[in-house]
Design a protein around this motif. Sequence first.
Motif, short mmCIF file in Angstrom:
data_model
loop_
_atom_site.label_atom_id
_atom_site.label_comp_id
_atom_site.label_asym_id
_atom_site.label_seq_id
_atom_site.Cartn_x
_atom_site.Cartn_y
_atom_site.Cartn_z
N ILE A 43 40.71 -26.85 -83.29
CA ILE A 43 40.30 -26.30 -81.99
C ILE A 43 41.51 -26.20 -81.07
O ILE A 43 41.72 -25.20 -80.38
CB ILE A 43 39.20 -27.17 -81.35
N THR A 44 42.34 -27.25 -81.09
CA THR A 44 43.53 -27.26 -80.24
C THR A 44 44.45 -26.09 -80.60
O THR A 44 45.02 -25.44 -79.73
CB THR A 44 44.29 -28.58 -80.41
N TYR A 45 44.55 -25.82 -81.91
CA TYR A 45 45.41 -24.73 -82.35
C TYR A 45 44.93 -23.40 -81.77
O TYR A 45 45.72 -22.62 -81.22
CB TYR A 45 45.45 -24.68 -83.89
N PHE A 46 43.63 -23.15 -81.87
CA PHE A 46 43.11 -21.89 -81.33
C PHE A 46 43.20 -21.87 -79.80
O PHE A 46 43.50 -20.84 -79.20
CB PHE A 46 41.67 -21.65 -81.80
N ALA A 47 42.93 -23.03 -79.19
CA ALA A 47 42.99 -23.11 -77.73
C ALA A 47 44.41 -22.84 -77.24
O ALA A 47 44.61 -22.20 -76.20
CB ALA A 47 42.53 -24.49 -77.25
N SER A 48 45.40 -23.28 -78.02
CA SER A 48 46.80 -23.19 -77.56
C SER A 48 47.22 -21.73 -77.36
O SER A 48 48.16 -21.45 -76.62
CB SER A 48 47.73 -23.88 -78.56
N LYS A 49 46.51 -20.80 -78.02
CA LYS A 49 46.87 -19.39 -77.84
C LYS A 49 46.42 -18.88 -76.48
O LYS A 49 46.86 -17.81 -76.04
CB LYS A 49 46.20 -18.55 -78.92
N GLY A 194 45.15 -27.93 -73.55
CA GLY A 194 44.68 -27.99 -72.18
C GLY A 194 43.20 -28.33 -72.06
O GLY A 194 42.66 -29.10 -72.86
N MET A 195 42.55 -27.72 -71.07
CA MET A 195 41.15 -28.03 -70.81
C MET A 195 40.23 -27.55 -71.92
O MET A 195 39.20 -28.16 -72.18
CB MET A 195 40.74 -27.42 -69.46
N ILE A 196 40.60 -26.47 -72.61
CA ILE A 196 39.72 -25.97 -73.67
C ILE A 196 39.59 -27.02 -74.77
O ILE A 196 38.49 -27.42 -75.15
CB ILE A 196 40.26 -24.65 -74.27
N ALA A 197 40.74 -27.49 -75.26
CA ALA A 197 40.71 -28.50 -76.33
C ALA A 197 40.06 -29.78 -75.83
O ALA A 197 39.22 -30.38 -76.51
CB ALA A 197 42.12 -28.77 -76.84
N THR A 198 40.45 -30.21 -74.61
CA THR A 198 39.91 -31.45 -74.06
C THR A 198 38.39 -31.38 -73.98
O THR A 198 37.68 -32.32 -74.36
CB THR A 198 40.51 -31.72 -72.67
#
Lengths: 537, 94
Positions: A43-49, A194-198
Motif C-alpha cells: 500500500i505504501t508503494y502505491f501511495a508513494s506515487k 504519508g497519510m494514505i499509507a498511515t
Amino acid sequence: MILLYLTFFILLPLNSYAESKINNSNYFAAIIFILFVFVTLLITYFASKKTNKKENYYAAGGKISGFQNGLAIAGDYMSAASFLGISGLVFLSGFDGLIYSIGFLVGWPIILFLISERLRNLGKYTFADVTSIRLGQSKIRILSSIGTLITILLYLIAQMVGAGSLIQILFGLPYDLAVWIVGILMIIYVGFGGMIATTWVQIIKAFLLIFGASVLAFLVFKEFSFSLSNLLSEAIKVHSSKEEILFPGKLISDPISAISLGIALIFGTAGLPHILMRFFTVPDAKSARISAFYATSFIGYFYLLTFIIGFGAIVFLSQNSIYLDESGGLLGSNNMAAIHLSHSIGGDLFLGFISAVAFATILAVVSGLTLAGASAIGRDFFVYVVKKGEEDEKKELIVSKLSSVIIGLLAISLGIFFEKQNVAFMVGLAFAVAASTNFPVLLLTITWKNLTTNGAYYGGMIGLITTVILVVLGPTIWVEILGFEDAIFPYKYPALFTVTVSFISIILISIKDKEINKIKNDEKFNKLTKIAYLGKN
Amino acid sequence: MKKNTIKEKSYLKFIFLNKLIAFSFSIVVLLIYFSFIIVIGFAPNLLAIFLFDSYITTGIIVGLSIIVFSIFLTFLYTIIANNFLDKIKENVKE
C-alpha cells in the motif's frame, strides 16, 4: 534492509516465550506479522506515487469515507497501552480498570459535539490551520508546533519503549532490534506513503484488533455460558483481593487526582494532534461527524471487551503456574494478561495471532504520531514561521518527509535510551500537555470572540510550562525517578490545575491586550464562525 | 434591505441552535462522567452494591452503561446534525 529484518523474523521463532514454561514455536505469529508488513508496504508503494501532492501527503486527498476514517481513528487511538495496559489493569484490580477505560472514551463524544465538524470546515492539514484563521500566523504556528512536537514525542517514547519490551517477550528479538524494526517501518510508511499509507495501516490494524479482541472475549464468555455474573463469581474466588475487585478501589482514593486525571483524558483526547489531523481526511462536515460516531462506537465496544478479557485473565491465569513467575506475578508483567489469556484459551495459533495484532497496533499508532509531528515541522514551522507563509509545495514536502525520518530516528534513539526507565507517566504527560495547550487554544478560537493572538500565544505557553513544571515536581518524577523524599506538588495528575491556569491566562491576557484592533478582531471571528458552521462555500 | 435582515436572523438562529445542541450534549456527557468520578471519590459504597442476586455490582452496571450511553449520544447527535441541522444549513446558505 527491510528484507534483512524480515529474515530475522523467519529465523527467530518466539524464543523467549518458548524459553518460558510454555512450549511453543510461534512461526504463526511471524507469518501473520510478515503478511501485515507485506500488505502495508505494498500500500505504501502505491501511495508513494501520490504523495508528491500536499493534500495527499497530509490528508489522503480528503477522500476517506466517514466509516473508513472512524476505523482509522480507532486504529490511531487504541494503542497497545489501551489493549494490553487496560486489560492488565482489570486483571490487577478489576473494577478500577473500567474507570480508566471510561476516561479514555468520554473524550470522544466531546470531540464530536465541539470539535470535529468545525475543525473539518475550518482547517486543511493541521489544527493550527484553524487557529491561524483569526490569529497571527507566526506566533500561533510556533505555539502549535511546539505543543504538537512535545505531545507526540512523549507519546512516541512511551510507545517505543512498550514496543521494544513487548516484541522482546513475544518474538525473542533483542530490545534494540525490536525498536529499530518499529522505527524503520514507521519511517517508511510515513516518509513515503504519508497519510494514505498511515490511514490504511490504521484501518487494517483496527480491524485486526477489534476482531482479535472480539474472539478472545467471546471465547472467555462462552466458558461462563455468557453470564457476566458467573464470570465475576469465578474471578473473585481466585483473585487475591477477593470481592474487592468488584468495587472502586485504591485507584481513586483521592478525588482531586481522579478529577484531574479525568480532565486530562477528556480534554487531552480533544487536543491530540495526530487525532485532530485525521478529521482533515474526510470530504465534509457530515463525514467528520460520521467518523467521530464510528470511532466512539469502535473504541467503546473495544473497552467493553477489555473488561471481559481482564476478568477472564483473572480466572484463567491467576492460578495457572505456567503463566506465573516465582513470586506469583504474571510472567513479563501484568500487561501480558491479554497475551497469556489468548494462549491459555486459544492455544499457540491464537497466541500467534494476538501477538501479531499487538505488533500491528503499535505500528499504526506510532505512524500516526510521526505524521502529525512531520506536518507540524513541514507545514506549521517551515512554511509559516521560516518562510512566512510563502508556499512552495515541493520544498514543503521535502521538509515534511525529511522530518518524518528525523522524528523516526529520534524516537528510535530515545526508545533505546529510556529502555530501563518508567515511561508510563509520559503518556499521562502527553495528554496533560495536549489538554492544557492545544485544546484551550483550539476551543477558544472557535467559541470566544475576544480571544487575541497574544492571549493564545502567551496563555498557551504558560499552560505548557506549568504542565511540565508540575509534572517534574510531582510524585512520579520528583520522588520515583529523581529520588527525593517528598513531592513538591502533591498530585500525580496536574491537568485540573494546568487546564485552569491555561484558560485563565489566555482569557486575562486577551482582555488586557492593548495591541488589538477590536473591530478587526470581531470581523475575523464572525468570518470564522460563518465558515465553521456553514462550510467553505 | 429587509430581505437581508431576515437572512441575517435565520443565520443567527441557526448558529444559536447549533451551539445550543452541541453544548447541551457536551454538558450531559461531562455531568455524567464527573458525577461518576465524584461518587467514586466520596461515596464509593454506592457503587459497591450487589444487584439481582448476582455478583454484578451497581458500579459495573453504571460503568458499562456510561460507555453504552456515550455511544448512543454520539449516534443521536450525528443523526440530528446530519439530517435536521444540515437541512436548516442548506436553507440558511441560500
